[in-house]
Design an enzyme around this catalytic site. Sequence first.
Site, PDB file in Angstrom:
ATOM      1  CG  ASP A  66      -0.762   0.178   2.546  1.00 44.09           C
ATOM      2  OD1 ASP A  66       0.808  -0.684   3.069  1.00 44.09           O
ATOM      3  OD2 ASP A  66      -0.714   0.256   3.908  1.00 44.09           O
ATOM      4  CG  HIS A  80       6.829  -0.098   9.757  1.00 47.23           C
ATOM      5  ND1 HIS A  80       7.397  -0.538  11.201  1.00 47.23           N
ATOM      6  CD2 HIS A  80       6.639   1.649   9.822  1.00 47.23           C
ATOM      7  CE1 HIS A  80       7.141   0.349  11.949  1.00 47.23           C
ATOM      8  NE2 HIS A  80       6.585   1.582  11.702  1.00 47.23           N
TER       9      HIS A  80
HETATM   10  C1  BDR Z   1       2.703  -0.436   8.744  1.00 50.60           C
HETATM   11  O1  BDR Z   1       1.389   0.308   8.680  1.00 50.60           O
HETATM   12  C2  BDR Z   1       2.248   1.032   7.304  1.00 50.60           C
HETATM   13  O2  BDR Z   1       1.431   2.222   8.016  1.00 50.60           O
HETATM   14  C3  BDR Z   1       3.565   0.831   7.134  1.00 50.60           C
HETATM   15  O3  BDR Z   1       3.331   0.797   5.661  1.00 50.60           O
HETATM   16  C4  BDR Z   1       3.572  -0.583   6.915  1.00 50.60           C
HETATM   17  O4  BDR Z   1       3.351  -1.198   6.585  1.00 50.60           O
HETATM   18  C5  BDR Z   1       3.249  -0.181   9.815  1.00 50.60           C
HETATM   19  O5  BDR Z   1       2.633  -0.282  11.377  1.00 50.60           O
HETATM   20 CA    CA Z   2       2.593  -0.890   4.302  1.00 49.71          CA
END
Ligand code: BDR
Ligand code: CA
Length: 327
Positions: free
Chosen positions: A12, A248
Amino acid sequence: MTSPTKVIFDTDPGVDDAMALYFALAHPAIDVVGITTTFGNVTVEQAATNALYLTAIAGKTVPVTKGVATPWVKPGEAPPAFIHGADGLGNLPSRVATTNQLDPRSSAQFIVDMARAHPGEITLVAVGPLGNLSLALKLEPTLPKLLKEVILMAGTVTEPGNVSPVAEANVWNDPHAADHVFSAGWKLTMVGLDVTHRVILPLALFKKIADHQKHIATDVLHHAVSFYADFYSGIYPHVAKIHGCFGHDVLAFIYLVNPELFTIESGGIRVATEGIANGQTMMKRKDIFHPQAGWADTPATQVCMQVQAEACNAVLEEMLMSDWLPK
Ligand code: BDR
Ligand code: CA
């Protein structure tokens, strides 16, 4: 020489998603055979637009599909523009014209088609809400046997959540889909906040990368990370000290290529789908009898509990400083 791992990247984008995509495209051991997009950090339309844009400006040809636009059950929410920018890439001031087009299939159908065409060969790395994977499972119930493995950036066991005290964003965004995915029985690894909150990436690294390899793709990444680092530095004082951010999603790919940098614990995961704990990833950490229904047959997930943070920083830097972009 072993051939690179075929990967479908379910995403995403999203700033850390963009970082992860460029790490994967740069890495010689990873062959990105498709990008499937979902709502999450942005709408699914914007996610697909960003995936097309990021691949085009990096000079790469990869099929991109559009997937689910909303959670299965709970109402959708406005995307978190304050984290990733309204456009998901830190509010880029402008975009160059590109010509690559979406693959017309849905993300779920693409996953199923690719898994059937290459049984046992494809690793699915999912770093957004899990609706595409859940829908693919509904279309093809034998998917866990057709895919080689699934690696998720999702959830948390002991680290506080980032949407609520117990919920991580990707799981929170579609808890029903996440519970379906955790219960499906594939070779499954969860790379969650327990490890992603240990790896802090300085904005200075992305400036160094952009200065080292002058290219629109490195500039876009630097711009996006700059916005994202402002957000993280605004809420976590220890991150502010180096003006950085959490990586992340890129950690899911670092796990794929360097699993020795992670300490794993194995156990069943279920997801709370309502109430104050909505989106919590609950782990069965001891193999003992529990009288409550719903735990007896939960398949094991490998959960990343610890990580060698410095080594992850070094792997990321080495890859993004490598000569992976066309001149
Ligand atoms: C996850 O949430 C999204 O905002 C980031 O892309 C990542 O996949 C982190 O909690
Ligand atoms: Ca993500």
